[in-house]
Design a protein around this motif. Structure first.
Motif, PDB file in Angstrom:
ATOM      1  N   VAL A   1      73.917  54.553   0.572  1.00  0.00           N
ATOM      2  CA  VAL A   1      72.702  53.846   0.996  1.00  0.00           C
ATOM      3  C   VAL A   1      73.029  52.892   2.139  1.00  0.00           C
ATOM      4  CG1 VAL A   1      70.884  52.243   0.289  1.00  0.00           C
ATOM      5  CG2 VAL A   1      71.637  54.048  -1.277  1.00  0.00           C
ATOM      6  N   VAL A   2      74.137  52.184   2.016  1.00  0.00           N
ATOM      7  CA  VAL A   2      74.565  51.284   3.091  1.00  0.00           C
ATOM      8  C   VAL A   2      74.724  52.062   4.395  1.00  0.00           C
ATOM      9  CG1 VAL A   2      76.446  49.798   3.918  1.00  0.00           C
ATOM     10  CG2 VAL A   2      75.684  49.648   1.525  1.00  0.00           C
ATOM     11  N   ASN A   3      75.401  53.193   4.326  1.00  0.00           N
ATOM     12  CA  ASN A   3      75.635  54.004   5.530  1.00  0.00           C
ATOM     13  C   ASN A   3      74.333  54.557   6.098  1.00  0.00           C
ATOM     14  OD1 ASN A   3      78.339  53.553   5.069  1.00  0.00           O
ATOM     15  ND2 ASN A   3      78.752  55.577   4.223  1.00  0.00           N
ATOM     16  N   TRP A   4      73.428  54.994   5.217  1.00  0.00           N
ATOM     17  CA  TRP A   4      72.143  55.560   5.662  1.00  0.00           C
ATOM     18  C   TRP A   4      71.312  54.501   6.380  1.00  0.00           C
ATOM     19  CZ3 TRP A   4      70.445  60.465   5.925  1.00  0.00           C
ATOM     20  CH2 TRP A   4      69.079  60.687   6.118  1.00  0.00           C
ATOM     21  N   CYS A   5      71.273  53.308   5.821  1.00  0.00           N
ATOM     22  CA  CYS A   5      70.494  52.228   6.445  1.00  0.00           C
ATOM     23  C   CYS A   5      71.042  51.894   7.836  1.00  0.00           C
ATOM     24  CB  CYS A   5      70.499  50.983   5.558  1.00  0.00           C
ATOM     25  SG  CYS A   5      69.461  51.137   4.083  1.00  0.00           S
TER      26      CYS A   5
ATOM     27  N   GLN B   1      70.352  55.228  10.184  1.00  0.00           N
ATOM     28  CA  GLN B   1      68.951  55.574  10.430  1.00  0.00           C
ATOM     29  C   GLN B   1      68.137  54.435  11.024  1.00  0.00           C
ATOM     30  OE1 GLN B   1      67.740  58.814   9.900  1.00  0.00           O
ATOM     31  NE2 GLN B   1      69.927  59.179   9.607  1.00  0.00           N
ATOM     32  N   TYR B   2      68.430  53.195  10.625  1.00  0.00           N
ATOM     33  CA  TYR B   2      67.597  52.062  11.042  1.00  0.00           C
ATOM     34  C   TYR B   2      68.377  50.958  11.746  1.00  0.00           C
ATOM     35  CZ  TYR B   2      65.961  54.176   6.641  1.00  0.00           C
ATOM     36  OH  TYR B   2      65.680  55.052   5.631  1.00  0.00           O
ATOM     37  N   ASP B   3      69.679  51.175  11.925  1.00  0.00           N
ATOM     38  CA  ASP B   3      70.549  50.130  12.484  1.00  0.00           C
ATOM     39  C   ASP B   3      70.411  48.829  11.694  1.00  0.00           C
ATOM     40  OD1 ASP B   3      72.493  49.159  14.211  1.00  0.00           O
ATOM     41  OD2 ASP B   3      71.036  48.408  15.682  1.00  0.00           O
ATOM     42  N   TRP B   4      70.366  48.972  10.386  1.00  0.00           N
ATOM     43  CA  TRP B   4      70.210  47.836   9.471  1.00  0.00           C
ATOM     44  C   TRP B   4      71.486  47.712   8.642  1.00  0.00           C
ATOM     45  CZ3 TRP B   4      66.614  47.837   4.563  1.00  0.00           C
ATOM     46  CH2 TRP B   4      66.541  46.530   4.035  1.00  0.00           C
ATOM     47  N   SER B   5      72.173  46.614   8.812  1.00  0.00           N
ATOM     48  CA  SER B   5      73.412  46.364   8.077  1.00  0.00           C
ATOM     49  C   SER B   5      73.086  45.632   6.781  1.00  0.00           C
ATOM     50  CB  SER B   5      74.384  45.530   8.920  1.00  0.00           C
ATOM     51  OG  SER B   5      74.752  46.225  10.097  1.00  0.00           O
ATOM     52  N   ILE B   6      73.284  46.315   5.669  1.00  0.00           N
ATOM     53  CA  ILE B   6      73.007  45.700   4.375  1.00  0.00           C
ATOM     54  C   ILE B   6      74.286  45.617   3.566  1.00  0.00           C
ATOM     55  CG2 ILE B   6      70.662  46.674   4.410  1.00  0.00           C
ATOM     56  CD1 ILE B   6      71.593  48.549   2.113  1.00  0.00           C
ATOM     57  N   GLU B   7      74.255  44.786   2.549  1.00  0.00           N
ATOM     58  CA  GLU B   7      75.364  44.669   1.609  1.00  0.00           C
ATOM     59  C   GLU B   7      75.055  45.506   0.361  1.00  0.00           C
ATOM     60  OE1 GLU B   7      78.090  43.038   2.337  1.00  0.00           O
ATOM     61  OE2 GLU B   7      77.311  42.203   4.223  1.00  0.00           O
ATOM     62  N   ALA B   8      76.089  46.086  -0.213  1.00  0.00           N
ATOM     63  CA  ALA B   8      75.886  46.943  -1.386  1.00  0.00           C
ATOM     64  C   ALA B   8      75.232  46.195  -2.538  1.00  0.00           C
ATOM     65  CB  ALA B   8      77.219  47.545  -1.831  1.00  0.00           C
ATOM     66  N   ASP B   9      75.539  44.905  -2.678  1.00  0.00           N
ATOM     67  CA  ASP B   9      74.974  44.185  -3.820  1.00  0.00           C
ATOM     68  C   ASP B   9      73.516  43.780  -3.616  1.00  0.00           C
ATOM     69  OD1 ASP B   9      75.270  42.075  -2.044  1.00  0.00           O
ATOM     70  OD2 ASP B   9      76.670  40.940  -3.281  1.00  0.00           O
ATOM     71  N   TRP B  10      72.947  44.093  -2.452  1.00  0.00           N
ATOM     72  CA  TRP B  10      71.506  43.888  -2.259  1.00  0.00           C
ATOM     73  C   TRP B  10      70.695  44.989  -2.934  1.00  0.00           C
ATOM     74  CZ3 TRP B  10      70.955  42.888   3.766  1.00  0.00           C
ATOM     75  CH2 TRP B  10      71.698  41.738   4.112  1.00  0.00           C
ATOM     76  N   ILE B  11      71.343  46.094  -3.288  1.00  0.00           N
ATOM     77  CA  ILE B  11      70.650  47.276  -3.803  1.00  0.00           C
ATOM     78  C   ILE B  11      70.433  47.141  -5.309  1.00  0.00           C
ATOM     79  CG2 ILE B  11      70.751  49.781  -4.069  1.00  0.00           C
ATOM     80  CD1 ILE B  11      72.810  49.732  -1.698  1.00  0.00           C
ATOM     81  N   VAL B  12      69.183  47.300  -5.731  1.00  0.00           N
ATOM     82  CA  VAL B  12      68.853  47.331  -7.151  1.00  0.00           C
ATOM     83  C   VAL B  12      68.218  48.696  -7.434  1.00  0.00           C
ATOM     84  CG1 VAL B  12      67.619  46.257  -9.053  1.00  0.00           C
ATOM     85  CG2 VAL B  12      68.396  44.848  -7.122  1.00  0.00           C
ATOM     86  N   TRP B  13      68.868  49.502  -8.253  1.00  0.00           N
ATOM     87  CA  TRP B  13      68.377  50.850  -8.527  1.00  0.00           C
ATOM     88  C   TRP B  13      67.227  50.803  -9.514  1.00  0.00           C
ATOM     89  CZ3 TRP B  13      69.685  54.961  -5.680  1.00  0.00           C
ATOM     90  CH2 TRP B  13      70.796  54.814  -4.845  1.00  0.00           C
ATOM     91  N   MET B  14      66.205  51.608  -9.220  1.00  0.00           N
ATOM     92  CA  MET B  14      64.969  51.627  -9.995  1.00  0.00           C
ATOM     93  C   MET B  14      64.576  53.079 -10.292  1.00  0.00           C
ATOM     94  SD  MET B  14      64.012  48.391 -10.266  1.00  0.00           S
ATOM     95  CE  MET B  14      62.260  48.486 -10.674  1.00  0.00           C
ATOM     96  N   PRO B  15      63.736  53.301 -11.310  1.00  0.00           N
ATOM     97  CA  PRO B  15      63.308  54.667 -11.621  1.00  0.00           C
ATOM     98  C   PRO B  15      62.169  55.166 -10.737  1.00  0.00           C
ATOM     99  CG  PRO B  15      62.398  53.146 -13.218  1.00  0.00           C
ATOM    100  CD  PRO B  15      63.312  52.344 -12.346  1.00  0.00           C
TER     101      PRO B  15
END
Length: 376
Positions: A65-69, A72-86
């Motif tokens: 997800v980090v790599n895709w962001c 695709q969007y030139d958006w640098s995010i941190e892995a711990d920002w991700i919260v997985w949902m159903p």
């Protein structure tokens, strides 16, 4: 490559609900084309292991997800920002429950039914903001939006970007305006971006959380589900840069929101890490389908279709105020999504995420029927 796949004996809602009515289903937003073979192979490999127990996210999944962001969007995010949902639907319902505070929640219209219903279902008051067609694209009613954001009992704004069913895409300038307004009035912004990888005209998607002024007050909802046709695997994610917002989100979902299906995790990782070329080829196919619809509908009196930047959904407008065109589609042998569920009973949504042969059949049915519509 993107031919219609026979979905008999798969219990597919899209095809089963109206099977006894002999209607060509072009309604619910999943596609009739095969998911990437890399995803199928990975799922088969995992299913061959005979234990299907509890599974939590793993580092390479988050990194995909980090790599895709970034790519695709030139958006640098941190892995711990991700919260997985159903799914994104429980996600924006959770946002209403958590941040709506029982007050006013702003939602743009038209919009897809679960998003329109979320505020009221979570004890809040839905405030609908109309979309206006201006300068060749659908846009928010900025004057009304600013007025409603200033209301003292407004705490949450939920938008769908790209818009479903309109297909319009919010620009970076649009998001900067939203950021300024949300900052000024201390409003949280929840952005449903489930269609953000289905941009058909080469425009650049700008995630809400990538706007600096929104980083501390945004929840960006994404998934591989629509783009890679794996919605049934039940997996999405919220990107929440602000630690305080993220912590409150995680605490509130405990024992309320289930973890995603572990096959959904696998589908997402493979989609974001191994299916880039398939993705590009899909966009070409969908753009061609969009053009087919535009060409077929142009000569049909009483219908307006204004192609937009994104999604595999076409919003078909009726020029007559008292003419629910969905009923004519049904008489022609096609099942669209009826406009009444999106906020305008006269219009209809058509799903063109299918093979060219199926779309051509549908357009042929409509073209043959349309001259006789007043007599039916």
């Amino acid at each position: 490559m993107f031919n219609t796949v026979n979905r008999d004996n798969t219990h597919a809602i899209k095809w089963e609900l109206y099977r006894d009515k002999n209607l060509l289903p072009m309604w619910v937003a999943d596609m009739d084309i095969a998911s990437p073979s890399a995803i199928t192979d990975a799922l088969v490999k995992r299913v061959s292991h005979p234990i299907y127990g509890y599974t939590h996210p793993w580092p390479s999944l988050n990194q995909s997800v980090v790599n895709w962001c970034k790519s695709q969007y030139d958006w640098s995010i941190e892995a711990d920002w991700i919260v997985w949902m159903p799914g994104v639907v429980p996600s924006f319902n959770l946002a209403c429950l958590l941040y709506g505070k029982g007050g006013r929640v702003i939602v743009q219209t038209p919009n897809y039914p679960p998003l329109l219903a979320a505020a009221e279902r979570q004890g809040c008051t839905a405030v609908n903001i109309p979309s206006l067609f201006d300068q060749n694209r659908w846009q928010l009613d900025w004057a009304t939006l600013e007025q409603e954001l200033a209301h003292p009992d407004c705490h949450l704004l939920i938008l769908c970007n790209p818009m479903n069913p309109l297909g319009a895409l919010l620009s970076a300038d649009d998001l900067e305006k939203i950021a300024q307004l949300c900052q000024a009035h201390e409003v949280i912004y929840c952005s449903d971006e489930i269609h953000c990888d289905l941009i058909l005209d080469g425009s650049q998607h700008v995630p809400a959380g990538s706007i600096e002024a929104l980083a501390e007050r945004s929840i960006t909802l994404m998934a591989a589900s629509k783009t890679f046709n794996i919605a049934g695997l039940g997996c999405s994610f919220a990107i929440i840069p602000d630690k305080k917002l993220r912590s409150a989100w995680q605490q509130r979902m405990t024992d309320l929101i289930p973890h995603p299906n572990f096959l959904g995790y696998i589908g997402a990782e493979i989609a974001f890490s191994e299916c880039q070329q398939w993705h590009q080829d899909l966009l070409v196919h969908l753009k061609q389908n969009q053009q087919r619809i535009e060409q077929a509908l142009q000569p049909l009196d009483g219908l307006i279709y204004r192609p937009q930047s994104a999604t595999f959904l076409a919003w078909i407008e009726s020029t007559a105020d008292d003419q629910p065109i969905a009923q004519h589609f049904i008489k022609a042998g096609i099942m669209p999504s009826e406009g009444k569920f999106f906020g305008n009973s006269n219009h209809a949504r058509l799903n063109f995420g299918t093979g060219a042969e199926t779309l051509d059949k549908a357009l042929g049915l409509l073209t043959d029927y349309w001259p006789e519509r007043h007599g039916n």
